[in-house]
Design a protein around this motif. Structure first.
Motif, PDB file in Angstrom:
ATOM      1  N   HIS A 174       6.638   1.741  21.261  1.00 39.18           N
ATOM      2  CA  HIS A 174       7.522   2.541  22.100  1.00 39.18           C
ATOM      3  C   HIS A 174       7.673   3.925  21.478  1.00 39.18           C
ATOM      4  O   HIS A 174       7.772   4.070  20.256  1.00 39.18           O
ATOM      5  CB  HIS A 174       8.904   1.895  22.230  1.00 39.18           C
ATOM      6  CG  HIS A 174       9.841   2.698  23.076  1.00 39.18           C
ATOM      7  ND1 HIS A 174      10.758   3.590  22.530  1.00 39.18           N
ATOM      8  CD2 HIS A 174       9.993   2.776  24.427  1.00 39.18           C
ATOM      9  CE1 HIS A 174      11.427   4.164  23.505  1.00 39.18           C
ATOM     10  NE2 HIS A 174      10.995   3.690  24.669  1.00 39.18           N
ATOM     11  N   GLN A 183      10.642   9.248  17.361  1.00 39.43           N
ATOM     12  CA  GLN A 183      11.055   7.857  17.169  1.00 39.43           C
ATOM     13  C   GLN A 183       9.952   6.854  17.533  1.00 39.43           C
ATOM     14  O   GLN A 183      10.152   5.943  18.346  1.00 39.43           O
ATOM     15  CB  GLN A 183      12.314   7.561  17.990  1.00 39.43           C
ATOM     16  CG  GLN A 183      13.487   8.458  17.635  1.00 39.43           C
ATOM     17  CD  GLN A 183      14.671   8.236  18.561  1.00 39.43           C
ATOM     18  OE1 GLN A 183      14.771   7.224  19.239  1.00 39.43           O
ATOM     19  NE2 GLN A 183      15.566   9.212  18.595  1.00 39.43           N
ATOM     20  N   GLN A 212       7.820   3.615  17.404  1.00 38.56           N
ATOM     21  CA  GLN A 212       8.080   2.256  16.957  1.00 38.56           C
ATOM     22  C   GLN A 212       6.902   1.370  17.336  1.00 38.56           C
ATOM     23  O   GLN A 212       6.363   1.490  18.446  1.00 38.56           O
ATOM     24  CB  GLN A 212       9.366   1.691  17.592  1.00 38.56           C
ATOM     25  CG  GLN A 212      10.622   2.472  17.250  1.00 38.56           C
ATOM     26  CD  GLN A 212      11.841   1.938  17.996  1.00 38.56           C
ATOM     27  OE1 GLN A 212      11.726   1.023  18.802  1.00 38.56           O
ATOM     28  NE2 GLN A 212      12.995   2.528  17.736  1.00 38.56           N
ATOM     29  N   LYS A 270       5.306  -2.860  16.727  1.00 39.47           N
ATOM     30  CA  LYS A 270       5.523  -4.222  16.230  1.00 39.47           C
ATOM     31  C   LYS A 270       4.192  -4.963  16.264  1.00 39.47           C
ATOM     32  O   LYS A 270       3.621  -5.177  17.337  1.00 39.47           O
ATOM     33  CB  LYS A 270       6.560  -4.958  17.087  1.00 39.47           C
ATOM     34  CG  LYS A 270       7.943  -4.330  17.092  1.00 39.47           C
ATOM     35  CD  LYS A 270       8.877  -5.084  18.037  1.00 39.47           C
ATOM     36  CE  LYS A 270      10.249  -4.431  18.090  1.00 39.47           C
ATOM     37  NZ  LYS A 270      11.149  -5.130  19.056  1.00 39.47           N
ATOM     38  N   GLY A 300       9.244   7.072  11.872  1.00 39.60           N
ATOM     39  CA  GLY A 300       8.525   5.993  12.522  1.00 39.60           C
ATOM     40  C   GLY A 300       8.857   4.659  11.880  1.00 39.60           C
ATOM     41  O   GLY A 300       9.133   4.578  10.683  1.00 39.60           O
ATOM     42  N   THR A 301       8.867   3.611  12.697  1.00 39.84           N
ATOM     43  CA  THR A 301       9.116   2.272  12.170  1.00 39.84           C
ATOM     44  C   THR A 301       7.984   1.351  12.612  1.00 39.84           C
ATOM     45  O   THR A 301       7.488   1.442  13.742  1.00 39.84           O
ATOM     46  CB  THR A 301      10.461   1.706  12.670  1.00 39.84           C
ATOM     47  OG1 THR A 301      10.449   1.644  14.098  1.00 39.84           O
ATOM     48  CG2 THR A 301      11.614   2.566  12.188  1.00 39.84           C
ATOM     49  N   LEU A 302       7.599   0.467  11.691  1.00 40.67           N
ATOM     50  CA  LEU A 302       6.537  -0.501  11.954  1.00 40.67           C
ATOM     51  C   LEU A 302       7.030  -1.876  11.550  1.00 40.67           C
ATOM     52  O   LEU A 302       7.460  -2.083  10.405  1.00 40.67           O
ATOM     53  CB  LEU A 302       5.273  -0.135  11.171  1.00 40.67           C
ATOM     54  CG  LEU A 302       4.125  -1.157  11.223  1.00 40.67           C
ATOM     55  CD1 LEU A 302       3.551  -1.249  12.635  1.00 40.67           C
ATOM     56  CD2 LEU A 302       3.030  -0.788  10.225  1.00 40.67           C
ATOM     57  N   GLN A 362       9.477  -4.920   7.637  1.00 41.51           N
ATOM     58  CA  GLN A 362       9.797  -3.692   8.346  1.00 41.51           C
ATOM     59  C   GLN A 362       9.421  -2.493   7.478  1.00 41.51           C
ATOM     60  O   GLN A 362       9.815  -2.429   6.310  1.00 41.51           O
ATOM     61  CB  GLN A 362      11.292  -3.625   8.681  1.00 41.51           C
ATOM     62  CG  GLN A 362      11.776  -4.733   9.611  1.00 41.51           C
ATOM     63  CD  GLN A 362      11.193  -4.627  10.998  1.00 41.51           C
ATOM     64  OE1 GLN A 362      11.034  -3.527  11.526  1.00 41.51           O
ATOM     65  NE2 GLN A 362      10.872  -5.776  11.594  1.00 41.51           N
ATOM     66  N   THR A 389       9.332   1.771   7.270  1.00 39.84           N
ATOM     67  CA  THR A 389       9.824   3.040   7.808  1.00 39.84           C
ATOM     68  C   THR A 389       9.021   4.182   7.196  1.00 39.84           C
ATOM     69  O   THR A 389       8.844   4.233   5.974  1.00 39.84           O
ATOM     70  CB  THR A 389      11.318   3.237   7.488  1.00 39.84           C
ATOM     71  OG1 THR A 389      12.062   2.134   8.027  1.00 39.84           O
ATOM     72  CG2 THR A 389      11.834   4.525   8.085  1.00 39.84           C
TER      73      THR A 389
END
Length: 686
Positions: free
Chosen positions: A98, A125, A127, A129, A171-173, A185, A187
């Motif tokens: 996203h 932002q 993201q 998964k 960014g987050t993964l 998680q 970042t």
């Protein structure tokens, strides 16, 4: 104006008007009207949901950095909000990725050369998964529309893609893996300004040739049911796609009690060119590295190593990793060497050589299930966390810890090890240990395994067939020329002993621990000692309370010279029975008969002294040794001593064992060895 002039003027005016209309249409066009078409086309191509759920817009700007007339060509800048990429049907989660907003610019002139060129792209932002299910299905493998087309003549696309710079705020993964029991998680944040490689990795920039660090990252979660955390820095997009500029990487990872520090570079990362890293490991046991690296290593005391890791991923046989010139310690033992790990078929292979200049024997204990070495309590806790807690019964001496053979077939090995100086205690001199370990399809061999001891040598071969269930094992051990005075350098009485010890042992058994192997073992044990001494004080020094009692009963408090001690035992299904067990002293011949049971660790021995000439020994009854290996018990047996001349065993029954024991004496020692005379007499039946 002529007619032709008027025609040209009208045509030019119409063209200008058309261009103006097109510009006005493009400038005022509602690009959101294209979203349904874009969403449908992309979803069909990717075989998973895709949607631009927010506003879609295109603006036009000149790129003033372009040379000449190119700076007048307007470049489209695309702006999109609330972008979602879904998962395939077999993944329960709805969203794979996203983006709150995307801004990108496209070079129109590059399209003429069949290249999609994005000088930059800005993400807000981002993201993502990544998910893998227990049956091996994942969401990062894409099945594109038309991928099942097996037309071999189909030519690859002439179009190419280029992206120079990615900019984002944070960014987050997420990574969730049911197979590897992972939930992590990550970042990622821009550093604000690039950090020179040399500032973190050392050396000069022009020597390293690496790009700057651009992003920082942090990770937390679980992996292989262990707490995982880490942080570090990586390079930017330009170095990520460069084939010549090394991509920088720096990381510090913590998994359970394992710590990994690395810094270095990746060559041609998009094509997996190779890596060159300084790598440092530390932890409670090397066995815990299997979950992180896939390299099968044994349980050890706490360790730390520091070396250079290089890897090449495009070798013909498969990726090759080299951990070179590393230094470190395992327990209190130093360790040095180089190892190569090749991911070849049918199994990966570990090769190399290791050296220890000062090796503590206690640090080798965990290899055979003995809880010893510096920090051994940490090793035990690490084993318990893996579900391999020690199964050592409180009343047993032989190691019961299991060899974890279920993973022995995951890789092969060919490793040589040497230890220059070995510390067992302050009094036992061991040196020059060397072995060649091979592991092939679960079958492990130490051939040879040799070391020096007390001026002599011990040569052996060990074979553990881990591909069998239960494991089958065999040991062939040969001890030669062990000097008695060097075996016990701190015992004053032994300094007058001129003799030596020789022995052979051949045992084979079945089981997944040392205790189980011995409990089912078959084979022979032979031991020969000449020109030694024995006394109660000596038994106290070596910690043999039962020996102290027996020697006291036989000889009192006197120090007694041993001309020869000879033992020949046959082992059948874990029961060691004496063929011949005799001590020839200056005053008497001591005969020992009975058994030692490795299965239940119980002793059943009878000791019969036979005085030479005038009876020096006042003992009127034989002695016995009963009980367990851990808690033996000795006493006086009811009944008289066996008559002199009958001895503990008939001489006729010891001819063959005596002849076999004579082979342990070196021909050069025949004249000086007291056992030569004793065994020759037995062999001749005198």
């Amino acid at each position: 104006m002529s007619r032709s002039g008027r025609v040209v003027s009208w045509v030019a005016a119409i063209l200008v008007l058309l261009v103006a209309v097109i510009v006005v249409v493009i400038a005022t066009f509602d690009w959101n009207r294209l979203k349904p078409t874009i969403n449908r086309k992309v979803s069909a191509e990717l075989n998973r949901p895709f949607a631009i759920r927010g506003d879609l817009d295109v603006s036009w700007q000149r790129n003033r950095s372009e040379p000449g007339w190119r700076r007048w060509v307007p470049w489209p800048q695309v702006h999109a909000q609330d972008i979602m990429l879904g998962n395939p049907p077999e993944i329960a989660d709805v969203t794979m990725a996203h983006l709150a907003r995307v801004d990108a610019t496209l070079s129109p002139l590059a399209l003429l050369g069949k290249q999609v060129y994005l000088p930059w792209i800005k993400l807000q932002q981002p993201q993502a998964k990544l998910v893998q299910t227990a049956d091996g299905k994942n969401n990062w493998s894409f099945t594109l529309a038309g991928s099942d087309d097996k037309d071999a003549a189909k030519t690859p696309s002439a179009w190419s893609f280029r992206l120079d710079t990615i900019v984002f705020d944070e960014g987050t993964l997420g990574y969730r893996d049911a197979i590897n029991k992972a939930n992590v998680q990550v970042t990622v944040n821009p550093l604000g300004k690039p950090v020179p490689y040399a500032q973190l990795a050392g050396g000069k920039d022009d020597e390293k040739g690496a790009a700057d660090f651009v992003f920082g990252w942090k990770a937390s979660g679980t992996y292989k049911n262990e707490r995982l955390s880490g942080d570090g820095k990586i390079g930017g997009m330009l170095s990520l796609r460069s084939q010549t500029t090394p991509f920088p990487i720096q990381a510090y990872l913590r998994s359970g009690t394992t710590r990994v520090r690395l810094s270095g570079t990746v060559q041609d990362p998009l094509n997996l060119g190779g890596i060159d890293l300084r790598l440092r490991f530390s932890g409670d046991t090397l066995a815990n590295l299997y979950g992180l690296t896939g390299v099968l290593l044994p349980d050890t005391p706490p360790y730390e190593t520091d070396g250079q890791l290089s890897a090449r991923f495009r070798d013909k046989g498969g990726p090759v990793f080299r951990y070179q010139n590393f230094n470190g310690h395992i327990g209190d033992s130093d360790i040095h060497g180089s190892l190569t790990y090749s991911q070849i078929k049918p199994r990966p292979k570990l090769e190399g050589s290791l050296e220890s200049k000062q090796l503590r024997m206690a640090d080798l204990g965990p290899l055979i299930g003995v809880n010893s070495g510096k920090g051994s309590d940490k090793t035990e806790r690490a084993k318990a966390k893996r579900g391999d807690a020690s199964g050592q019964p409180a009343d047993r001496v032989l190691p019961h810890d299991k060899f974890d053979t279920k993973n022995w077939d995951v890789m092969d090995a060919d490793v040589r090890f040497s230890g220059k100086r070995i510390e067992h205690s302050t009094s036992l001199p061991i040196s020059d240990l060397s072995t060649h370990l091979t592991l092939k399809n679960g079958d492990l061999r130490l051939d040879p395994l040799r070391f020096g001891m007390a001026g002599g040598s011990i040569n052996s071969t060990i074979h553990l067939a881990g591909d069998k269930s239960p494991m089958q094992g065999r040991a062939d051990i040969h001890a030669r020329g062990l000097k008695l005075r060097q075996l016990m350098p701190d015992v004053q009485a032994m300094q007058n002993a001129l003799g030596q010890m020789n022995g052979d042992a051949t045992l084979s058994g079945r089981g997944n621990s040392v205790a189980d192997l011995l409990a089912t073992s078959n084979g022979d044990l032979k031991l020969l000692m000449n020109d030694g001494v024995i006394s109660r004080s000596l038994m106290e020094i070596v910690g043999l309370n039962v020996g102290n009692y027996v020697v006291g009963k036989l000889f009192g408090d006197d120090e007694v010279k041993i001309n020869c001690a000879a033992a020949s035992l046959q082992v059948n299904n874990g029961l060691a029975a004496t063929r011949l067990f005799v001590f020839d002293t200056e005053n008497a011949i001591i005969n020992i008969a009975g058994t030692a049971n490795f299965a239940n660790e119980r002793l059943d021995l009878n000791i019969n002294p036979d005085s030479k000439g005038i009876r020096i020994i006042t003992l009127r009854s034989p002695l016995y040794v009963r009980g367990t290996f851990k808690n033996p018990d000795a006493g006086v047996k009811a009944g008289p001593l066996i008559a002199r001349g009958a001895a503990a065993v008939a001489l006729g029954a010891v001819v063959a064992p005596a002849a076999a024991l004579l082979a342990l004496i070196s021909p050069s020692d025949n004249d000086d060895n007291q056992c030569t005379r004793v065994l020759q007499q037995m062999k001749s039946g005198k």
